[in-house]
Design a protein around this motif. Sequence first.
Motif, short mmCIF file in Angstrom:
data_model
loop_
_atom_site.label_atom_id
_atom_site.label_comp_id
_atom_site.label_asym_id
_atom_site.label_seq_id
_atom_site.Cartn_x
_atom_site.Cartn_y
_atom_site.Cartn_z
N VAL B 168 -72.52 -19.59 -0.02
CA VAL B 168 -72.20 -19.98 -1.37
C VAL B 168 -70.72 -19.89 -1.53
O VAL B 168 -70.76 -20.00 -2.28
CB VAL B 168 -73.58 -19.48 -1.79
N ARG B 169 -70.58 -18.24 -1.57
CA ARG B 169 -69.93 -18.35 -2.75
C ARG B 169 -67.90 -18.16 -1.72
O ARG B 169 -66.61 -17.74 -2.16
CB ARG B 169 -69.44 -16.75 -2.53
N SER B 170 -67.98 -19.12 -0.73
CA SER B 170 -67.25 -19.79 0.25
C SER B 170 -66.70 -21.00 0.24
O SER B 170 -66.55 -21.15 -0.46
CB SER B 170 -67.81 -19.58 2.30
N THR B 171 -65.08 -20.74 0.69
CA THR B 171 -64.40 -22.07 0.46
C THR B 171 -65.12 -23.09 1.52
O THR B 171 -63.74 -24.61 1.67
CB THR B 171 -62.84 -22.16 0.95
N LEU B 172 -66.43 -23.54 1.55
CA LEU B 172 -66.36 -24.87 2.95
C LEU B 172 -66.53 -25.70 1.81
O LEU B 172 -66.99 -25.74 0.37
CB LEU B 172 -68.07 -23.91 3.40
N PRO B 173 -67.04 -26.58 2.68
CA PRO B 173 -67.07 -27.88 2.02
C PRO B 173 -68.29 -28.21 0.99
O PRO B 173 -69.46 -27.68 1.16
CB PRO B 173 -67.62 -28.73 2.91
N ALA B 174 -68.15 -29.21 -0.72
CA ALA B 174 -69.41 -28.57 -1.10
C ALA B 174 -70.44 -28.61 -0.87
O ALA B 174 -71.54 -27.86 -1.16
CB ALA B 174 -68.52 -29.14 -2.98
N LEU B 175 -70.52 -29.16 -0.34
CA LEU B 175 -72.21 -30.01 0.77
C LEU B 175 -72.56 -29.06 1.16
O LEU B 175 -73.89 -28.97 1.16
CB LEU B 175 -72.12 -31.33 1.60
N LEU B 176 -71.81 -28.42 2.23
CA LEU B 176 -71.94 -27.30 2.57
C LEU B 176 -73.17 -26.51 2.40
O LEU B 176 -74.16 -25.31 2.46
CB LEU B 176 -71.40 -26.74 3.72
N ARG B 177 -72.21 -25.82 1.16
CA ARG B 177 -72.10 -24.54 0.42
C ARG B 177 -74.12 -24.74 -1.14
O ARG B 177 -73.67 -24.02 -1.25
CB ARG B 177 -70.73 -24.37 -0.97
N ILE B 178 -73.82 -26.04 -1.01
CA ILE B 178 -75.36 -26.64 -2.44
C ILE B 178 -75.64 -26.05 -0.93
O ILE B 178 -76.92 -25.59 -1.38
CB ILE B 178 -74.97 -27.73 -2.27
N SER B 179 -76.04 -26.83 -0.21
CA SER B 179 -76.83 -26.35 1.45
C SER B 179 -77.27 -24.68 1.79
O SER B 179 -78.60 -25.07 1.29
CB SER B 179 -76.70 -27.21 2.96
N ALA B 180 -76.74 -23.80 1.84
CA ALA B 180 -76.42 -22.84 1.80
C ALA B 180 -77.13 -22.43 0.61
O ALA B 180 -78.27 -21.22 1.07
CB ALA B 180 -75.18 -22.22 1.97
N LEU B 181 -76.89 -22.60 -0.47
CA LEU B 181 -77.22 -21.88 -1.73
C LEU B 181 -78.67 -22.62 -1.59
O LEU B 181 -80.11 -21.03 -2.53
CB LEU B 181 -76.92 -22.64 -3.17
N LEU B 182 -79.48 -23.61 -1.53
CA LEU B 182 -80.62 -24.51 -0.42
C LEU B 182 -81.82 -23.65 0.00
O LEU B 182 -82.81 -22.96 0.06
CB LEU B 182 -80.69 -25.72 -1.10
N LEU B 183 -80.39 -23.17 1.14
CA LEU B 183 -81.38 -21.78 2.01
C LEU B 183 -81.43 -21.00 1.32
O LEU B 183 -82.36 -20.05 1.45
CB LEU B 183 -80.69 -22.17 3.79
#
Lengths: 128, 247
Positions: B168-183
């Motif tokens: 979530v805190r990384s610099t990955l693409p936004a969608l993947l960070r949101i995905s990580a947040l949901l997980l």
Amino acid sequence: MPPWTSCAWSLPAPRRPRSGPRHRVSAATGIAPQNYSAQLTANRMAPEVAIATSRAAGVGLTGGLVATGLVTEAEAGWTPGARQAALDMLSDSDLTVLAGDRLQALGKTLRRQEHDHQQTEKIWENLG
Amino acid sequence: MIEILQWTTLIVCAAAALSRVPTLVRKKNRSLFYVLALMTLAILLSINGPYLLIDGLLGGTNLANLLLRFIIFGAIYFLGIRIANGFGDQRGLRLIRGHAGSAILALISVALLVLFAFMDTGGSSAGMMAVYAKDERNRALVEYYGAAGRAYPAYVCLALLPAMLRAVRSTLPALLRISALLLAIGGIAVTLSLFFPAIPPALGYLTFIINYTAILCFVFGLALVWVAKVRAGRKTRDSTRRPVAHR
């Protein structure tokens, strides 16, 4: 325009104190210090940020706009070749160190992008 | 309200499973389809109507509840491995698939079976409410049984949580960070389920909300990964095809 040509007015590069110009600019514009540093290093600032930077650096307010390439030197009313002259005044060692700093910053950015790209591919490979 | 939440979650989960059918046919990441199918089945078994029907077919001794527990274990195990692999979480992968993970899974499974065997499991009812209401002894057994059933998913989610928060805190693409947040939210919800016994009966609906939030977060988290992939795929396809004349 090569990135280091903005050095004629740019702020001292690495390891600056918290009260330094960068913090003043980020406080004045409301941009997070890291984001501001990144914009400054890449010389990709919005006009208002460029002007705030000029103000913090104590140079003419158009300085930032020229450095970011929004207006030309002539439009800003600089004497012809002023920028070149400022550059010429820097010693070879200064220029080299500056170029080195910027290359290092670029290298870091690229490495991070490559790492992110690999990570993204891996996520898609496993969860896509 | 709870019914609406249950059926909505079921529909969302079934839709997600169906959307994986094309990749299942292409034989790509097939375990994700099975995980979603298992989750759909698990939700079905946690809703009273379908539970009574299925448990009736199995003899009406709440065997369906035992089945439900192992379906959840299977789904969370394979999902955990996928997620750990995807997010490059070696530590999480070791915790799930290594000796510790296997030992914990075995221990909890045995505990479930033993507790189930000691219960008077007659009286089919979702969540074994009828058994719970029988007497003091069965009540305690159902409590322990439920705790064991929640322990393994919580363990897997806790193992994955650090990597999710890092992503979530990384610099990955936004969608993947949101995905990580949901997980991550799903993982936290599953972990919170460990504290269900502390929830007063009057707030019993909280247990449902926490459970179904967890499932919905997982499903939407996974779906976002696919959305991000499809969008990125379209972008690169477009940019490589643009020079060629389009129809």
